[in-house]
Write a protein that holds these residues in place. Structure first.
Motif, mmCIF file in Angstrom:
data_model
loop_
_atom_site.group_PDB
_atom_site.id
_atom_site.type_symbol
_atom_site.label_atom_id
_atom_site.label_comp_id
_atom_site.label_asym_id
_atom_site.label_seq_id
_atom_site.Cartn_x
_atom_site.Cartn_y
_atom_site.Cartn_z
ATOM 1 N N THR A 91 0.841 -1.196 0.000
ATOM 2 C CA THR A 91 0.000 0.000 0.000
ATOM 3 C C THR A 91 0.879 1.249 0.000
ATOM 4 O O THR A 91 2.087 1.184 0.256
ATOM 5 N N LEU A 92 0.259 2.382 -0.273
ATOM 6 C CA LEU A 92 0.993 3.644 -0.250
ATOM 7 C C LEU A 92 1.572 3.892 1.133
ATOM 8 O O LEU A 92 2.729 4.318 1.264
ATOM 9 N N ALA A 93 0.795 3.631 2.173
ATOM 10 C CA ALA A 93 1.284 3.861 3.533
ATOM 11 C C ALA A 93 2.487 2.981 3.842
ATOM 12 O O ALA A 93 3.454 3.440 4.471
ATOM 13 N N GLU A 94 2.467 1.734 3.404
ATOM 14 C CA GLU A 94 3.616 0.868 3.656
ATOM 15 C C GLU A 94 4.867 1.403 2.971
ATOM 16 O O GLU A 94 5.959 1.417 3.563
ATOM 17 N N ASN A 95 4.728 1.875 1.760
ATOM 18 C CA ASN A 95 5.882 2.431 1.049
ATOM 19 C C ASN A 95 6.402 3.695 1.728
ATOM 20 O O ASN A 95 7.614 3.945 1.743
ATOM 21 N N LEU A 96 5.501 4.503 2.292
ATOM 22 C CA LEU A 96 5.923 5.689 3.036
ATOM 23 C C LEU A 96 6.690 5.286 4.291
ATOM 24 O O LEU A 96 7.710 5.896 4.632
ATOM 25 N N TYR A 97 6.214 4.279 4.988
ATOM 26 C CA TYR A 97 6.907 3.788 6.175
ATOM 27 C C TYR A 97 8.316 3.326 5.816
ATOM 28 O O TYR A 97 9.292 3.642 6.517
ATOM 29 N N LYS A 98 8.437 2.537 4.758
ATOM 30 C CA LYS A 98 9.739 2.013 4.355
ATOM 31 C C LYS A 98 10.732 3.136 4.058
ATOM 32 O O LYS A 98 11.920 3.027 4.356
ATOM 33 N N THR A 99 10.226 4.227 3.469
ATOM 34 C CA THR A 99 11.106 5.315 3.037
ATOM 35 C C THR A 99 11.444 6.280 4.165
ATOM 36 O O THR A 99 12.605 6.664 4.326
ATOM 37 N N TYR A 100 10.453 6.670 4.956
ATOM 38 C CA TYR A 100 10.644 7.785 5.890
ATOM 39 C C TYR A 100 10.726 7.379 7.354
ATOM 40 O O TYR A 100 11.156 8.182 8.184
ATOM 41 N N CYS A 101 10.321 6.162 7.682
ATOM 42 C CA CYS A 101 10.500 5.681 9.062
ATOM 43 C C CYS A 101 10.874 4.211 9.025
ATOM 44 O O CYS A 101 10.124 3.359 9.517
ATOM 45 N N PRO A 102 12.034 3.881 8.452
ATOM 46 C CA PRO A 102 12.414 2.475 8.266
ATOM 47 C C PRO A 102 12.571 1.698 9.564
ATOM 48 O O PRO A 102 12.313 0.489 9.591
ATOM 49 N N SER A 103 13.006 2.359 10.641
ATOM 50 C CA SER A 103 13.152 1.647 11.922
ATOM 51 C C SER A 103 11.793 1.215 12.455
ATOM 52 O O SER A 103 11.642 0.097 12.957
ATOM 53 N N THR A 104 10.823 2.120 12.362
ATOM 54 C CA THR A 104 9.468 1.760 12.787
ATOM 55 C C THR A 104 8.932 0.617 11.941
ATOM 56 O O THR A 104 8.312 -0.321 12.457
ATOM 57 N N TYR A 105 9.165 0.703 10.642
ATOM 58 C CA TYR A 105 8.676 -0.358 9.757
ATOM 59 C C TYR A 105 9.306 -1.699 10.114
ATOM 60 O O TYR A 105 8.614 -2.718 10.223
ATOM 61 N N GLU A 106 10.597 -1.708 10.333
ATOM 62 C CA GLU A 106 11.282 -2.966 10.610
ATOM 63 C C GLU A 106 10.927 -3.505 11.993
ATOM 64 O O GLU A 106 10.619 -4.686 12.154
ATOM 65 N N ASP A 107 10.967 -2.639 12.996
ATOM 66 C CA ASP A 107 10.783 -3.095 14.375
ATOM 67 C C ASP A 107 9.323 -3.379 14.724
ATOM 68 O O ASP A 107 9.040 -4.306 15.486
ATOM 69 N N LEU A 108 8.403 -2.576 14.204
ATOM 70 C CA LEU A 108 7.010 -2.699 14.622
ATOM 71 C C LEU A 108 6.118 -3.387 13.603
ATOM 72 O O LEU A 108 5.110 -3.990 13.978
ATOM 73 N N ILE A 109 6.458 -3.287 12.330
ATOM 74 C CA ILE A 109 5.599 -3.871 11.293
ATOM 75 C C ILE A 109 6.096 -5.262 10.909
ATOM 76 O O ILE A 109 5.372 -6.252 11.014
ATOM 77 N N GLN A 110 7.344 -5.367 10.484
ATOM 78 C CA GLN A 110 7.863 -6.670 10.076
ATOM 79 C C GLN A 110 7.956 -7.641 11.244
ATOM 80 O O GLN A 110 7.625 -8.820 11.114
ATOM 81 N N ASN A 111 8.413 -7.146 12.394
ATOM 82 C CA ASN A 111 8.507 -8.022 13.556
ATOM 83 C C ASN A 111 7.136 -8.505 14.006
ATOM 84 O O ASN A 111 6.986 -9.636 14.475
ATOM 85 N N ALA A 112 6.124 -7.648 13.883
ATOM 86 C CA ALA A 112 4.766 -8.055 14.234
ATOM 87 C C ALA A 112 4.288 -9.168 13.319
ATOM 88 O O ALA A 112 3.615 -10.110 13.754
ATOM 89 N N LYS A 113 4.657 -9.075 12.041
ATOM 90 C CA LYS A 113 4.275 -10.123 11.096
ATOM 91 C C LYS A 113 4.923 -11.445 11.475
ATOM 92 O O LYS A 113 4.288 -12.510 11.452
ATOM 93 N N HIS A 114 6.199 -11.395 11.859
ATOM 94 C CA HIS A 114 6.895 -12.615 12.244
ATOM 95 C C HIS A 114 6.324 -13.211 13.519
ATOM 96 O O HIS A 114 6.232 -14.436 13.656
ATOM 97 N N ARG A 115 5.919 -12.345 14.467
ATOM 98 C CA ARG A 115 5.335 -12.849 15.706
ATOM 99 C C ARG A 115 3.994 -13.524 15.461
ATOM 100 O O ARG A 115 3.593 -14.430 16.190
ATOM 101 N N ASP A 116 3.265 -13.063 14.429
ATOM 102 C CA ASP A 116 1.944 -13.610 14.149
ATOM 103 C C ASP A 116 1.985 -14.925 13.384
ATOM 104 O O ASP A 116 0.965 -15.603 13.246
#
Length: 392
Positions: A359-384
Protein backbone atom coordinates in the motif's frame (compact mmCIF):
# COMPACT_ATOMS: atom_id res chain seq x y z
CA UNK A 1 66.51 15.52 29.83
CA UNK A 2 64.02 14.15 27.32
CA UNK A 3 61.18 12.10 28.68
CA UNK A 4 58.27 10.16 27.25
CA UNK A 5 54.75 9.44 28.44
CA UNK A 6 53.52 5.87 28.60
CA UNK A 7 50.45 4.10 29.86
CA UNK A 8 51.10 1.33 32.33
CA UNK A 9 47.46 0.38 32.83
CA UNK A 10 44.04 1.94 32.11
CA UNK A 11 43.74 5.22 33.97
CA UNK A 12 47.35 5.37 35.19
CA UNK A 13 50.03 7.58 33.68
CA UNK A 14 53.80 7.67 34.41
CA UNK A 15 56.99 9.32 33.19
CA UNK A 16 60.03 7.27 32.18
CA UNK A 17 63.57 8.51 31.58
CA UNK A 18 65.39 7.70 28.33
CA UNK A 19 67.53 4.55 28.27
CA UNK A 20 70.86 6.45 28.15
CA UNK A 21 70.30 7.89 31.62
CA UNK A 22 68.75 4.93 33.45
CA UNK A 23 72.00 3.35 34.75
CA UNK A 24 73.17 4.54 38.13
CA UNK A 25 70.33 6.94 38.52
CA UNK A 26 67.42 6.25 40.74
CA UNK A 27 64.80 8.89 40.36
CA UNK A 28 61.06 8.89 40.96
CA UNK A 29 58.71 11.09 39.03
CA UNK A 30 55.23 11.75 40.34
CA UNK A 31 53.48 14.12 38.01
CA UNK A 32 49.72 14.25 37.60
CA UNK A 33 48.04 13.70 34.22
CA UNK A 34 47.01 17.34 33.77
CA UNK A 35 50.52 18.56 34.56
CA UNK A 36 52.01 16.04 32.11
CA UNK A 37 49.77 17.38 29.33
CA UNK A 38 50.13 21.11 30.05
CA UNK A 39 53.72 21.53 31.18
CA UNK A 40 56.91 20.91 29.26
CA UNK A 41 59.17 18.12 30.61
CA UNK A 42 60.66 19.14 33.96
CA UNK A 43 64.17 20.52 33.85
CA UNK A 44 66.68 18.60 35.94
CA UNK A 45 67.49 21.45 38.30
CA UNK A 46 64.17 23.33 38.24
CA UNK A 47 63.58 25.15 41.54
CA UNK A 48 60.81 23.76 43.69
CA UNK A 49 57.69 25.84 44.07
CA UNK A 50 56.31 26.78 47.43
CA UNK A 51 53.29 24.94 48.77
CA UNK A 52 51.13 28.02 48.25
CA UNK A 53 52.22 28.38 44.62
CA UNK A 54 51.47 24.72 43.94
CA UNK A 55 48.02 25.06 45.47
CA UNK A 56 47.25 28.16 43.39
CA UNK A 57 48.43 26.35 40.27
CA UNK A 58 46.10 23.43 40.97
CA UNK A 59 43.17 25.79 41.53
CA UNK A 60 43.90 27.55 38.22
CA UNK A 61 43.96 24.25 36.35
CA UNK A 62 40.68 23.12 37.92
CA UNK A 63 38.96 26.42 37.09
CA UNK A 64 40.20 26.29 33.49
CA UNK A 65 39.01 22.70 33.15
CA UNK A 66 35.52 23.58 34.48
CA UNK A 67 35.30 26.64 32.23
CA UNK A 68 36.26 24.72 29.08
CA UNK A 69 33.90 21.86 29.97
CA UNK A 70 31.03 24.32 30.38
CA UNK A 71 31.70 25.90 26.99
CA UNK A 72 31.84 22.50 25.28
CA UNK A 73 28.57 21.47 26.92
CA UNK A 74 26.77 24.62 25.79
CA UNK A 75 28.12 24.22 22.24
CA UNK A 76 26.94 20.62 22.16
CA UNK A 77 23.42 21.64 23.13
CA UNK A 78 23.17 24.53 20.69
CA UNK A 79 24.70 23.02 17.59
CA UNK A 80 24.96 19.26 18.09
CA UNK A 81 28.57 19.49 16.91
CA UNK A 82 30.17 17.75 19.90
CA UNK A 83 27.83 15.34 21.60
CA UNK A 84 24.65 15.87 19.58
CA UNK A 85 21.27 15.48 21.24
CA UNK A 86 21.08 12.51 23.56
CA UNK A 87 18.00 10.68 24.85
CA UNK A 88 16.50 12.23 27.96
CA UNK A 89 17.44 9.30 30.19
CA UNK A 90 21.13 9.90 29.40
CA UNK A 91 21.21 13.65 29.90
CA UNK A 92 18.30 14.09 32.32
CA UNK A 93 17.26 17.31 30.64
CA UNK A 94 14.01 18.99 31.63
CA UNK A 95 11.40 19.98 29.03
CA UNK A 96 12.30 23.65 29.54
CA UNK A 97 15.98 23.01 28.88
CA UNK A 98 15.24 21.26 25.61
CA UNK A 99 12.49 23.65 24.50
CA UNK A 100 14.69 26.67 25.26
CA UNK A 101 17.17 25.42 22.67
CA UNK A 102 14.61 26.66 20.14
CA UNK A 103 13.32 25.23 16.87
CA UNK A 104 11.71 22.21 18.50
CA UNK A 105 9.35 19.89 16.60
CA UNK A 106 6.53 19.16 19.05
CA UNK A 107 4.12 16.21 19.12
CA UNK A 108 1.37 15.60 21.69
CA UNK A 109 -0.27 12.44 23.01
CA UNK A 110 -3.21 13.55 25.17
CA UNK A 111 -4.58 10.05 25.85
CA UNK A 112 -3.24 7.98 28.74
CA UNK A 113 -1.66 5.31 26.55
CA UNK A 114 2.04 4.62 26.94
CA UNK A 115 2.56 2.47 23.85
CA UNK A 116 2.70 4.73 20.79
CA UNK A 117 1.03 3.04 17.78
CA UNK A 118 3.17 2.52 14.67
CA UNK A 119 1.75 5.65 13.00
CA UNK A 120 2.81 7.80 15.98
CA UNK A 121 6.23 6.18 15.98
CA UNK A 122 6.55 6.76 12.23
CA UNK A 123 5.60 10.43 12.58
CA UNK A 124 8.20 11.05 15.28
CA UNK A 125 10.91 9.01 13.56
CA UNK A 126 10.39 10.71 10.20
CA UNK A 127 10.70 14.13 11.85
CA UNK A 128 13.85 13.02 13.67
CA UNK A 129 15.40 11.97 10.35
CA UNK A 130 14.35 15.07 8.40
CA UNK A 131 15.25 17.55 11.17
CA UNK A 132 18.45 16.01 12.53
CA UNK A 133 19.69 19.30 13.96
CA UNK A 134 16.50 20.00 15.94
CA UNK A 135 15.05 18.43 19.10
CA UNK A 136 11.97 16.29 18.46
CA UNK A 137 9.70 16.21 21.51
CA UNK A 138 6.80 13.86 22.18
CA UNK A 139 4.75 14.98 25.19
CA UNK A 140 2.72 12.10 26.59
CA UNK A 141 -0.15 12.51 29.03
CA UNK A 142 0.33 8.98 30.39
CA UNK A 143 3.96 9.52 31.36
CA UNK A 144 5.15 10.39 34.82
CA UNK A 145 8.64 10.92 36.19
CA UNK A 146 9.12 7.19 36.86
CA UNK A 147 7.96 5.89 33.50
CA UNK A 148 9.82 8.65 31.63
CA UNK A 149 13.14 7.44 32.98
CA UNK A 150 12.44 3.73 32.61
CA UNK A 151 14.39 2.80 29.51
CA UNK A 152 13.83 -0.92 30.06
CA UNK A 153 10.13 -0.69 29.31
CA UNK A 154 8.42 -3.57 27.53
CA UNK A 155 6.80 -1.12 25.09
CA UNK A 156 8.59 -1.61 21.77
CA UNK A 157 7.70 1.79 20.27
CA UNK A 158 8.58 3.61 23.48
CA UNK A 159 12.03 2.02 23.52
CA UNK A 160 12.50 2.63 19.80
CA UNK A 161 11.77 6.35 20.07
CA UNK A 162 13.83 6.72 23.25
CA UNK A 163 16.89 5.40 21.45
CA UNK A 164 16.86 8.12 18.77
CA UNK A 165 19.53 10.73 19.44
CA UNK A 166 17.39 13.86 19.02
CA UNK A 167 14.06 12.51 20.31
CA UNK A 168 12.84 13.41 23.80
CA UNK A 169 9.84 11.87 25.58
CA UNK A 170 8.36 14.04 28.32
CA UNK A 171 5.28 13.93 30.55
CA UNK A 172 2.55 16.35 29.48
CA UNK A 173 1.70 18.45 32.54
CA UNK A 174 -1.04 20.76 31.34
CA UNK A 175 -1.22 23.01 34.37
CA UNK A 176 2.48 23.79 33.93
CA UNK A 177 2.09 24.26 30.17
CA UNK A 178 -0.76 26.76 30.61
CA UNK A 179 1.05 28.93 33.15
CA UNK A 180 1.35 32.58 32.06
CA UNK A 181 -1.18 32.14 29.24
CA UNK A 182 -4.90 33.02 28.89
CA UNK A 183 -5.60 29.27 28.91
CA UNK A 184 -4.79 28.74 32.61
CA UNK A 185 -8.05 30.23 33.88
CA UNK A 186 -10.01 28.13 31.38
CA UNK A 187 -8.14 24.98 32.41
CA UNK A 188 -8.83 25.59 36.10
CA UNK A 189 -12.56 25.96 35.45
CA UNK A 190 -13.19 23.20 32.91
CA UNK A 191 -14.26 19.71 34.04
CA UNK A 192 -12.59 17.17 31.73
CA UNK A 193 -15.04 14.38 32.60
CA UNK A 194 -17.90 16.51 31.30
CA UNK A 195 -16.17 17.44 28.04
CA UNK A 196 -17.33 15.57 24.95
CA UNK A 197 -14.08 16.09 23.02
CA UNK A 198 -11.59 16.50 25.84
CA UNK A 199 -8.73 14.59 24.18
CA UNK A 200 -8.91 16.89 21.15
CA UNK A 201 -9.69 20.11 23.04
CA UNK A 202 -6.83 19.63 25.52
CA UNK A 203 -4.49 18.95 22.62
CA UNK A 204 -5.67 22.10 20.79
CA UNK A 205 -4.95 24.17 23.90
CA UNK A 206 -1.59 22.57 24.71
CA UNK A 207 -0.12 23.05 21.25
CA UNK A 208 -0.98 26.77 21.29
CA UNK A 209 0.61 27.31 24.71
CA UNK A 210 3.79 25.39 23.86
CA UNK A 211 4.37 27.17 20.55
CA UNK A 212 3.65 30.56 22.09
CA UNK A 213 6.08 30.00 24.96
CA UNK A 214 8.93 28.32 23.09
CA UNK A 215 8.37 28.60 19.35
CA UNK A 216 9.01 25.85 16.83
CA UNK A 217 6.73 23.59 14.80
CA UNK A 218 3.76 21.60 16.04
CA UNK A 219 2.77 18.41 14.20
CA UNK A 220 -0.06 15.95 14.74
CA UNK A 221 1.03 12.39 15.45
CA UNK A 222 -0.28 11.22 12.07
CA UNK A 223 1.97 13.54 10.03
CA UNK A 224 4.88 11.90 8.17
CA UNK A 225 7.71 14.33 7.36
CA UNK A 226 9.33 13.98 3.94
CA UNK A 227 11.41 17.18 3.59
CA UNK A 228 12.19 20.28 5.74
CA UNK A 229 9.69 23.13 5.98
CA UNK A 230 11.52 26.34 4.95
CA UNK A 231 9.05 28.82 6.46
CA UNK A 232 9.29 29.92 10.08
CA UNK A 233 5.84 31.51 10.58
CA UNK A 234 3.21 29.49 8.78
CA UNK A 235 -0.23 27.92 8.81
CA UNK A 236 -1.20 24.91 6.70
CA UNK A 237 -4.17 25.24 4.36
CA UNK A 238 -6.34 22.16 4.49
CA UNK A 239 -8.21 23.53 1.49
CA UNK A 240 -8.76 26.98 0.00
CA UNK A 241 -9.76 29.53 2.64
CA UNK A 242 -9.59 26.99 5.45
CA UNK A 243 -6.67 26.41 7.80
CA UNK A 244 -5.65 23.26 9.60
CA UNK A 245 -4.19 23.28 13.10
CA UNK A 246 -2.59 19.86 12.61
CA UNK A 247 0.70 21.47 11.67
CA UNK A 248 1.88 25.06 12.13
CA UNK A 249 5.00 26.93 13.16
CA UNK A 250 5.83 30.27 14.75
CA UNK A 251 8.61 31.95 16.72
CA UNK A 252 8.13 32.23 20.46
CA UNK A 253 5.81 34.95 21.77
CA UNK A 254 4.17 35.52 18.39
CA UNK A 255 1.12 37.76 18.64
CA UNK A 256 -1.01 35.59 16.36
CA UNK A 257 -0.72 32.63 18.75
CA UNK A 258 -1.52 34.84 21.75
CA UNK A 259 -4.63 36.11 19.96
CA UNK A 260 -5.61 32.51 19.21
CA UNK A 261 -5.38 31.61 22.90
CA UNK A 262 -7.56 34.56 23.86
CA UNK A 263 -10.12 33.60 21.23
CA UNK A 264 -9.95 29.98 22.40
CA UNK A 265 -11.26 31.08 25.80
CA UNK A 266 -13.65 33.75 24.53
CA UNK A 267 -15.36 31.49 21.96
CA UNK A 268 -15.00 28.21 23.83
CA UNK A 269 -17.49 25.49 22.97
CA UNK A 270 -16.26 22.00 23.71
CA UNK A 271 -19.30 20.35 22.16
CA UNK A 272 -18.34 21.39 18.62
CA UNK A 273 -15.46 19.36 17.28
CA UNK A 274 -12.75 21.61 15.84
CA UNK A 275 -14.16 24.83 17.28
CA UNK A 276 -10.90 25.33 19.21
CA UNK A 277 -8.83 23.77 16.43
CA UNK A 278 -9.02 24.34 12.65
CA UNK A 279 -12.07 26.60 12.96
CA UNK A 280 -10.18 28.74 15.47
CA UNK A 281 -7.14 29.07 13.20
CA UNK A 282 -9.34 29.90 10.22
CA UNK A 283 -11.41 32.58 11.91
CA UNK A 284 -8.29 34.21 13.39
CA UNK A 285 -6.54 34.19 10.01
CA UNK A 286 -9.58 35.80 8.42
CA UNK A 287 -9.27 38.75 10.82
CA UNK A 288 -5.86 39.46 9.27
CA UNK A 289 -6.22 38.42 5.65
CA UNK A 290 -8.66 38.43 2.78
CA UNK A 291 -8.44 34.73 1.99
CA UNK A 292 -8.70 33.71 -1.66
CA UNK A 293 -8.61 30.41 -3.52
CA UNK A 294 -5.27 28.80 -4.27
CA UNK A 295 -4.14 28.63 -7.88
CA UNK A 296 -1.71 25.87 -8.76
CA UNK A 297 0.89 25.21 -6.08
CA UNK A 298 1.61 28.78 -4.95
CA UNK A 299 1.51 29.77 -1.28
CA UNK A 300 -0.24 32.81 0.17
CA UNK A 301 1.24 35.32 2.57
CA UNK A 302 -0.39 37.84 4.90
CA UNK A 303 0.98 39.92 7.79
CA UNK A 304 4.31 38.00 7.59
CA UNK A 305 2.44 34.70 8.00
CA UNK A 306 2.73 32.13 5.23
CA UNK A 307 -0.50 30.33 4.41
CA UNK A 308 0.83 27.21 2.75
CA UNK A 309 -0.84 25.53 -0.20
CA UNK A 310 -2.85 22.35 0.54
CA UNK A 311 -0.31 20.46 -1.58
CA UNK A 312 2.30 21.03 1.14
CA UNK A 313 0.61 18.72 3.67
CA UNK A 314 -2.77 17.63 2.28
CA UNK A 315 -2.21 16.41 -1.30
CA UNK A 316 -4.72 13.67 -0.46
CA UNK A 317 -7.81 15.47 0.97
CA UNK A 318 -9.74 14.01 3.88
CA UNK A 319 -12.64 12.54 1.81
CA UNK A 320 -10.01 10.35 0.09
CA UNK A 321 -8.05 9.48 3.25
CA UNK A 322 -8.39 5.69 2.66
CA UNK A 323 -6.18 5.95 -0.44
CA UNK A 324 -3.18 5.88 1.90
CA UNK A 325 -4.12 2.28 2.67
CA UNK A 326 -4.65 1.23 -0.94
CA UNK A 327 -2.29 -0.13 -3.59
CA UNK A 328 -1.42 2.40 -6.30
CA UNK A 329 -0.53 1.48 -9.87
CA UNK A 330 2.08 4.24 -9.71
CA UNK A 331 3.04 5.80 -6.37
CA UNK A 332 2.88 9.62 -6.30
CA UNK A 333 6.13 11.52 -5.77
CA UNK A 334 4.71 14.32 -3.56
CA UNK A 335 7.26 16.73 -5.01
CA UNK A 336 5.33 19.74 -3.73
CA UNK A 337 4.85 18.42 -0.19
CA UNK A 338 6.81 18.92 3.04
CA UNK A 339 4.85 16.32 5.00
CA UNK A 340 1.76 14.14 4.65
CA UNK A 341 -1.20 14.14 7.02
CA UNK A 342 -2.71 10.63 7.07
CA UNK A 343 -6.07 11.70 8.55
CA UNK A 344 -6.07 9.20 11.41
CA UNK A 345 -9.19 10.85 12.85
CA UNK A 346 -11.08 9.60 9.80
CA UNK A 347 -9.67 6.09 10.21
CA UNK A 348 -12.47 4.79 12.38
CA UNK A 349 -12.04 1.22 11.13
CA UNK A 350 -8.42 1.38 12.29
CA UNK A 351 -6.74 0.44 9.05
CA UNK A 352 -3.08 -0.33 9.69
CA UNK A 353 0.07 -0.87 7.68
CA UNK A 354 0.67 -4.54 6.96
CA UNK A 355 4.05 -5.84 5.85
CA UNK A 356 3.96 -6.99 2.24
CA UNK A 357 0.68 -5.24 1.40
CA UNK A 358 2.39 -2.77 -0.99
CA UNK A 359 0.00 0.00 0.00
CA UNK A 360 0.99 3.64 -0.25
CA UNK A 361 1.28 3.86 3.53
CA UNK A 362 3.62 0.87 3.66
CA UNK A 363 5.88 2.43 1.05
CA UNK A 364 5.92 5.69 3.04
CA UNK A 365 6.91 3.79 6.18
CA UNK A 366 9.74 2.01 4.35
CA UNK A 367 11.11 5.31 3.04
CA UNK A 368 10.64 7.79 5.89
CA UNK A 369 10.50 5.68 9.06
CA UNK A 370 12.41 2.48 8.27
CA UNK A 371 13.15 1.65 11.92
CA UNK A 372 9.47 1.76 12.79
CA UNK A 373 8.68 -0.36 9.76
CA UNK A 374 11.28 -2.97 10.61
CA UNK A 375 10.78 -3.10 14.37
CA UNK A 376 7.01 -2.70 14.62
CA UNK A 377 5.60 -3.87 11.29
CA UNK A 378 7.86 -6.67 10.08
CA UNK A 379 8.51 -8.02 13.56
CA UNK A 380 4.77 -8.05 14.23
CA UNK A 381 4.27 -10.12 11.10
CA UNK A 382 6.89 -12.62 12.24
CA UNK A 383 5.33 -12.85 15.71
CA UNK A 384 1.94 -13.61 14.15
CA UNK A 385 3.25 -16.55 12.10
CA UNK A 386 2.16 -19.92 13.51
CA UNK A 387 4.88 -21.95 15.14
CA UNK A 388 5.82 -25.12 13.23
CA UNK A 389 4.53 -28.35 14.72
CA UNK A 390 6.96 -30.89 16.07
CA UNK A 391 8.37 -33.21 13.44
CA UNK A 392 7.99 -30.70 10.58
Amino acid sequence: MLQKVWVSSPGSWALQESNSHRQGKKRCWKCRFVRTIIQHPCRRHAPKRSRKERMLRKIQICLCFCFVSGILYEISLLSSCVFSYLPMAQQYLTPEQVLNLGKSIIFLETTERLEPPPLVSCSVESAARIYQDRPIILFMRGLNNETALDMNTSYAAFSLLSSMKNVFLFPLQMETVFQETPLLQWYNQVVPEQEKNWVHVSSDASRLALIWKYGGIYMDTDVISIRPIPQRSFLAAQKSRFSSNGIFGFPARHKFIWDCMENFVLKYNGNIWGNQGPFLMTRMLKTLCNLTDFQGTEDHSCQNISFLNPQRFYPIPYPAWSRYYQVWDKSPNFNHSYALHLWNFMNRNRKVVVAGSNTLAENLYKTYCPSTYEDLIQNAKHRDLPEPEEGE
